[in-house]
Design a protein around this motif. Structure first.
Motif, short mmCIF file in Angstrom:
data_model
loop_
_atom_site.label_atom_id
_atom_site.label_comp_id
_atom_site.label_asym_id
_atom_site.label_seq_id
_atom_site.Cartn_x
_atom_site.Cartn_y
_atom_site.Cartn_z
N LEU A 252 13.09 -10.95 -6.09
CA LEU A 252 11.83 -11.70 -6.11
C LEU A 252 11.23 -11.76 -4.71
N GLU A 253 12.07 -11.93 -3.70
CA GLU A 253 11.57 -11.96 -2.32
C GLU A 253 10.92 -10.63 -1.94
N GLU A 254 11.54 -9.53 -2.35
CA GLU A 254 10.96 -8.22 -2.05
C GLU A 254 9.63 -8.03 -2.79
N ALA A 255 9.56 -8.52 -4.03
CA ALA A 255 8.32 -8.40 -4.79
C ALA A 255 7.21 -9.22 -4.12
N ILE A 256 7.54 -10.40 -3.66
CA ILE A 256 6.56 -11.24 -2.96
C ILE A 256 6.03 -10.52 -1.73
N GLN A 257 6.93 -9.91 -0.97
CA GLN A 257 6.52 -9.21 0.24
C GLN A 257 5.64 -8.01 -0.09
N GLN A 258 5.98 -7.28 -1.15
CA GLN A 258 5.16 -6.13 -1.52
C GLN A 258 3.75 -6.54 -1.93
N ILE A 259 3.65 -7.65 -2.67
CA ILE A 259 2.33 -8.13 -3.08
C ILE A 259 1.54 -8.58 -1.86
#
Length: 317
Positions: A252-259
């Protein structure tokens, strides 16, 4: 199990904040309008004041007059009423069928046909449609109706998505997410600003690209702002952070960063697109600048309304 605390990056949008001094007056009008058209039961009407939709309208079009702002406040109130009805409905067949019939009825109204479903929401929508028709040049009115229909089509798709209990793909998100509301507000920039651009300018591929990128960028911000609330809901909505997490197999942290990274890339691309717009004439390009500036203000309004005026996207925990 304890819910993981997330770090949601702060997002800046590159336009100064603005708000009409008529905001509170518009809020009072919009509450009365919602009561007059029976959008909710009396005990639920209070949530419209909490939503501050009149303030949202005053931020989107700070130079608009009282009549125009009241119309926008009423439109936003109506749209959020529909959004709440469609957002988390029970997956029961009867409720889904009722929603589909209601939404198809709204499409009929915006296409100047009769709805097959009786609901007070029809009368409110006809009232909004008629007021826009009086204010708008024919081409801009047709754009407004078109975007309203697209919004209802997206609601129908989300209804099917929830009934099927499946998560959309990234491709489906990019196809459907732009139809969820911001586009509706774009023709209003020209209607209220008395902007008189040729149709070919509105239809130019680079102008369309700027509109799409602004829409998607605002939705990326919305997906980050609403993430905490989305995670608390049993039925997940159309949130790209959660879609990235599932489809790409990342944390989830990686997804937040990508967004967040995509959001900032979009802002840079928007600057490049604006600098690459063709030259039509001094008058046309000056009006086009006013139009695009107005789109930026309408998007900035979302940020200020969601994060300053209300607590819509704060966690309920």
């Amino acid at each position: 199990m304890e819910t993981q605390t997330l770090h949601i990056p702060a997002l800046e949008f590159p336009t100064p904040s603005a708000i009409s001094p008529l905001a509170e007056e518009v809020q009072v009008h919009t509450f009365k309008w919602a009561h007059e058209f029976r959008l909710e039961s009396p005990e639920k009407l209070k949530r419209f004041n909490k939503g501050k939709f009149g303030w949202y309208a005053a931020r989107e079009y700070p130079a608009a007059n009282y009549e125009e702002l009241c119309l926008v406040g009423d439109l936003i109130t109506w749209l959020f009423t529909i959004d709440d009805k469609c957002d988390r409905f029970s997956s029961g067949t009867l409720e889904g069928a009722w929603l589909r019939n209601m939404l198809n009825g709204f499409i009929a109204i915006m296409e100047h046909r009769e709805s097959a479903v009786e609901t007070p929401l029809n009368d409110a929508l006809i009232n909004i449609r008629s007021r826009f028709q009086r204010l708008s040049p024919p081409f801009l009115y047709s754009l407004f109706c078109k975007e309203m229909v697209s919004y209802f089509e997206e609601c129908l798709w989300e209804t099917e998505m929830q009934e099927g209990e499946y998560s959309p793909s990234i491709r489906e998100y990019l196809q459907w997410r732009p139809k969820t509301g911001f586009y509706i507000m774009f023709p209003l920039v020209s209607i209220f600003g008395k902007i008189d651009l040729p149709e070919e300018v509105y239809e130019h591929w680079l102008v369309k690209k700027i509109e799409l990128l602004l829409n998607l960028t605002a939705n990326l911000a919305n997906d980050l702002h609403s993430l905490e609330r989305e995670r608390e809901l049993k039925t997940k909505g159309l949130n790209l952070v959660l879609i990235y997490e599932q489809e790409l197999g990342i944390s989830l942290e990686e997804a937040i960063q990508q967004i967040s990274d995509e959001y900032h890339r979009n802002l840079l691309t928007l600057e490049e697109h604006r600098a690459s717009l063709p030259f039509w004439s001094p008058d046309i390009n000056a009006q086009l600048d006013v139009y695009i500036d107005g789109l930026y203000i309408a998007i900035k309004a979302y940020f200020d309304w969601a994060l300053i005026d209300t607590e819509r996207y704060k966690s309920k925990v």
